[in-house]
Scaffold this active site. Sequence first.
Site, PDB file in Angstrom:
ATOM      1  N   CYS A 231       0.899  -1.167   0.000  1.00 48.76           N
ATOM      2  CA  CYS A 231       0.000   0.000   0.000  1.00 48.76           C
ATOM      3  C   CYS A 231       0.932   1.210   0.000  1.00 48.76           C
ATOM      4  O   CYS A 231       1.242   1.763   1.051  1.00 48.76           O
ATOM      5  CB  CYS A 231      -0.871  -0.015   1.243  1.00 48.76           C
ATOM      6  SG  CYS A 231      -1.937  -1.454   1.354  1.00 48.76           S
ATOM      7  N   ALA A 232       1.395   1.591  -1.155  1.00 50.61           N
ATOM      8  CA  ALA A 232       2.658   2.335  -1.232  1.00 50.61           C
ATOM      9  C   ALA A 232       2.562   3.854  -1.266  1.00 50.61           C
ATOM     10  O   ALA A 232       3.508   4.535  -0.884  1.00 50.61           O
ATOM     11  CB  ALA A 232       3.423   1.864  -2.461  1.00 50.61           C
ATOM     12  N   PRO A 234       1.816   7.816  -0.572  1.00 53.60           N
ATOM     13  CA  PRO A 234       2.541   8.578  -1.597  1.00 53.60           C
ATOM     14  C   PRO A 234       4.014   8.203  -1.766  1.00 53.60           C
ATOM     15  O   PRO A 234       4.705   8.849  -2.532  1.00 53.60           O
ATOM     16  CB  PRO A 234       2.408  10.020  -1.103  1.00 53.60           C
ATOM     17  CG  PRO A 234       2.321   9.895   0.380  1.00 53.60           C
ATOM     18  CD  PRO A 234       1.604   8.601   0.651  1.00 53.60           C
ATOM     19  N   GLY A 235       4.511   7.223  -1.062  1.00 53.98           N
ATOM     20  CA  GLY A 235       5.785   6.650  -1.478  1.00 53.98           C
ATOM     21  C   GLY A 235       7.031   6.959  -0.689  1.00 53.98           C
ATOM     22  O   GLY A 235       8.123   6.606  -1.119  1.00 53.98           O
ATOM     23  N   ASN A 236       6.890   7.581   0.485  1.00 56.86           N
ATOM     24  CA  ASN A 236       8.114   7.870   1.250  1.00 56.86           C
ATOM     25  C   ASN A 236       8.839   6.590   1.663  1.00 56.86           C
ATOM     26  O   ASN A 236      10.073   6.536   1.645  1.00 56.86           O
ATOM     27  CB  ASN A 236       7.781   8.682   2.509  1.00 56.86           C
ATOM     28  CG  ASN A 236       7.796  10.166   2.215  1.00 56.86           C
ATOM     29  OD1 ASN A 236       8.356  10.598   1.202  1.00 56.86           O
ATOM     30  ND2 ASN A 236       7.182  10.947   3.078  1.00 56.86           N
ATOM     31  N   ASP A 255      -0.944   0.560  -5.199  1.00 54.74           N
ATOM     32  CA  ASP A 255      -1.871   1.403  -4.444  1.00 54.74           C
ATOM     33  C   ASP A 255      -3.192   1.482  -5.198  1.00 54.74           C
ATOM     34  O   ASP A 255      -3.217   1.492  -6.430  1.00 54.74           O
ATOM     35  CB  ASP A 255      -1.318   2.814  -4.197  1.00 54.74           C
ATOM     36  CG  ASP A 255      -1.963   3.446  -2.976  1.00 54.74           C
ATOM     37  OD1 ASP A 255      -1.340   3.450  -1.885  1.00 54.74           O
ATOM     38  OD2 ASP A 255      -3.115   3.906  -3.086  1.00 54.74           O
ATOM     39  N   CYS A 357       0.130   4.068  11.490  1.00 57.16           N
ATOM     40  CA  CYS A 357       0.299   5.292  12.294  1.00 57.16           C
ATOM     41  C   CYS A 357      -0.910   5.408  13.214  1.00 57.16           C
ATOM     42  O   CYS A 357      -1.509   6.461  13.345  1.00 57.16           O
ATOM     43  CB  CYS A 357       0.518   6.531  11.434  1.00 57.16           C
ATOM     44  SG  CYS A 357      -0.760   6.845  10.241  1.00 57.16           S
TER      45      CYS A 357
HETATM   46  N1  SAM Z   1       3.319   3.635   2.768  1.00 61.30           N
HETATM   47  C1  SAM Z   1       2.876   4.928   2.307  1.00 61.30           C
HETATM   48  C2  SAM Z   1       4.018   5.926   2.479  1.00 61.30           C
HETATM   49  O1  SAM Z   1       4.866   5.725   3.336  1.00 61.30           O
HETATM   50  O2  SAM Z   1       4.057   6.924   1.763  1.00 61.30           O
HETATM   51  C3  SAM Z   1       1.606   5.369   3.014  1.00 61.30           C
HETATM   52  C4  SAM Z   1       0.492   4.380   2.832  1.00 61.30           C
HETATM   53  S1  SAM Z   1      -1.058   4.935   3.435  1.00 61.30           S
HETATM   54  C5  SAM Z   1      -0.939   4.675   5.119  1.00 61.30           C
HETATM   55  C6  SAM Z   1      -2.097   3.643   2.910  1.00 61.30           C
HETATM   56  C7  SAM Z   1      -2.292   3.537   1.418  1.00 61.30           C
HETATM   57  O3  SAM Z   1      -2.953   2.312   1.150  1.00 61.30           O
HETATM   58  C8  SAM Z   1      -3.174   4.608   0.802  1.00 61.30           C
HETATM   59  O4  SAM Z   1      -2.462   5.283  -0.196  1.00 61.30           O
HETATM   60  C9  SAM Z   1      -4.334   3.829   0.169  1.00 61.30           C
HETATM   61  O5  SAM Z   1      -4.744   4.369  -1.058  1.00 61.30           O
HETATM   62  C10 SAM Z   1      -3.716   2.471  -0.019  1.00 61.30           C
HETATM   63  N2  SAM Z   1      -4.655   1.316  -0.074  1.00 61.30           N
HETATM   64  C11 SAM Z   1      -5.797   1.126   0.618  1.00 61.30           C
HETATM   65  N3  SAM Z   1      -6.326  -0.066   0.318  1.00 61.30           N
HETATM   66  C12 SAM Z   1      -5.493  -0.660  -0.575  1.00 61.30           C
HETATM   67  C13 SAM Z   1      -5.500  -1.907  -1.266  1.00 61.30           C
HETATM   68  N4  SAM Z   1      -6.483  -2.800  -1.082  1.00 61.30           N
HETATM   69  N5  SAM Z   1      -4.500  -2.186  -2.120  1.00 61.30           N
HETATM   70  C14 SAM Z   1      -3.495  -1.277  -2.310  1.00 61.30           C
HETATM   71  N6  SAM Z   1      -3.453  -0.079  -1.697  1.00 61.30           N
HETATM   72  C15 SAM Z   1      -4.441   0.229  -0.834  1.00 61.30           C
END
Ligand code: SAM
Length: 494
Positions: A231-232, A234-236, A255, A357
């Site tokens: 679940c990548a 915005p990618g940090n 994502d 988080c």
């Molecule tokens: N790891 C990211 C970073 O460090 O920048 C932040 C991820 S954020 C907590 C969770 C992400 O999961 C969101 O961008 C959301 O769109 C994505 N997401 C939610 N359900 C998902 C799924 N079933 N498959 C892939 N991505 C998913």
Amino acid sequence: MALYMKAAEILEKAERKQGALKTLVYESKFTNIKQLFALVCETQKYSSILEEIIESTKLLKQTKLNMHLAKVLVHDLLMGQGLKCGGSWKAMMMKHRSRLQAVLARMKVKQKVSRNEDLLPASIQQLVGDQLPRYVRVNTLKTTVEDAVDYLKRDGFSYLGKASRLDDLTLKKRDFVMDLHLPELLVFSPKTDFHDHFLYKAGHIILQDKASCLPAYLLNPPPGSHLIDACAAPGNKSSHLAAIMNNKGRLFAFDLDAKRLATMSTLLLRAGVTCQQLANQDFLKVDPDSPQYKDVEYILLDPSCSGSGMVCLRDNASSADQEKDHARLAALASFQLRCLNHGLRFPRLKRLVYSTCSIHSQENEEVVTACLQQNPGFRLVPLLAQWPERGLEPLTQCLRASTTKTRTHGFFVALLEKHSEAGNKKQEPLVQISDPEATPHRLSTCEKRPASSEEESEASETEDKLTPAEGRADEPGKKKRRKRKKKKKAATVE
Ligand code: SAM
């Protein structure tokens, strides 16, 4: 403009008790959720002051704005980013700027204070005083810690060396230190703004909370690995993984949200990441048996969560909100568990790092416990013995983070490992951190770390890449000085 409209909409809904602020922000699905969080929280914090300014300047009558939008715009104009995303509203608000500024100045004179935060009620001021340090991760795909430190020193910052205890992270304006736990992390005073800084714009530094640097650091995929960021966006964390692998290997990043993925693409480009393969896809529908993932040994899973660890989102929810939150937490936990179980199905998987988080055990320890019960072939890896905050009993192998104990946002990390990998085979070295208690309570100077000759030659191929990713700081027997050719310093690249 979309940012301001969305923020105003959320403030209005929160006022009409249509949900807790944090829930509304998350549900908004806005592309840059962190920016939206910050704006909404800050505007709400100054709400009564902004209202007073708006009323005494008769701004609503003159502009036809509604109160919520006016608060957001006045906040950003007077106390925030200066309406950078304001479009035509910026032009309109600029006409009223001096009158608005004058009222704010009069309020300060009347209360005999000089800073905006001193106008806040004492209870809110306490929260402001508690602000977290500004953490800056040096992007080792583009530069080195040493070069970044040099550049910042020449830019007027004062480097105090490596921190050796948590209190060293309480810094005065323009002072900075190297973090005591994580290499490649520099720490500044809370309000240090790098958004317009060359190092940030050129992708040499990434603005990332310390706790959020833990997952990639702990997963520690060796260069050449195949891995998944499930679940990548915005990618940090993806960019951190790529830096650890020195862009060697393959990073499959998924994502569901196309907009967030587009943001991620820009971020990775700026960070010099080249080993990624982005897919706008539901991770739960990715086939673990597909030949393209046959070599995947590492997974980073940082799924959607309640965000309850984000400091600014801790608001006082009503009981109706709490009920709604309870149902939402249960739904999130069930999704998180499905993601975890799915991740463990990749046939060659060695290690999976799970993070949120959130401060709720429902999304953390309870999810991991259920997953381990359902997957007896996996176990928890004990993490960073010296980290000050552990997972709740009995999952003390995991890490937690919080404002009070680690001076970060609230966070949770667990590292799962396949049993067989740990059994007979030689175990992979665990990521270690130096024990702050073992070092004297003073600041030490920055230590260079070794780089392989392969890394050296790769670095010289790319002009923009000052020095490649370095080896792990605390691996025993690797304290030789790095023998690298003299590279152009970050400062000279500009
Ligand atoms: N790891 C990211 C970073 O460090 O920048 C932040 C991820 S954020 C907590 C969770 C992400 O999961 C969101 O961008 C959301 O769109 C994505 N997401 C939610 N359900 C998902 C799924 N079933 N498959 C892939 N991505 C998913």
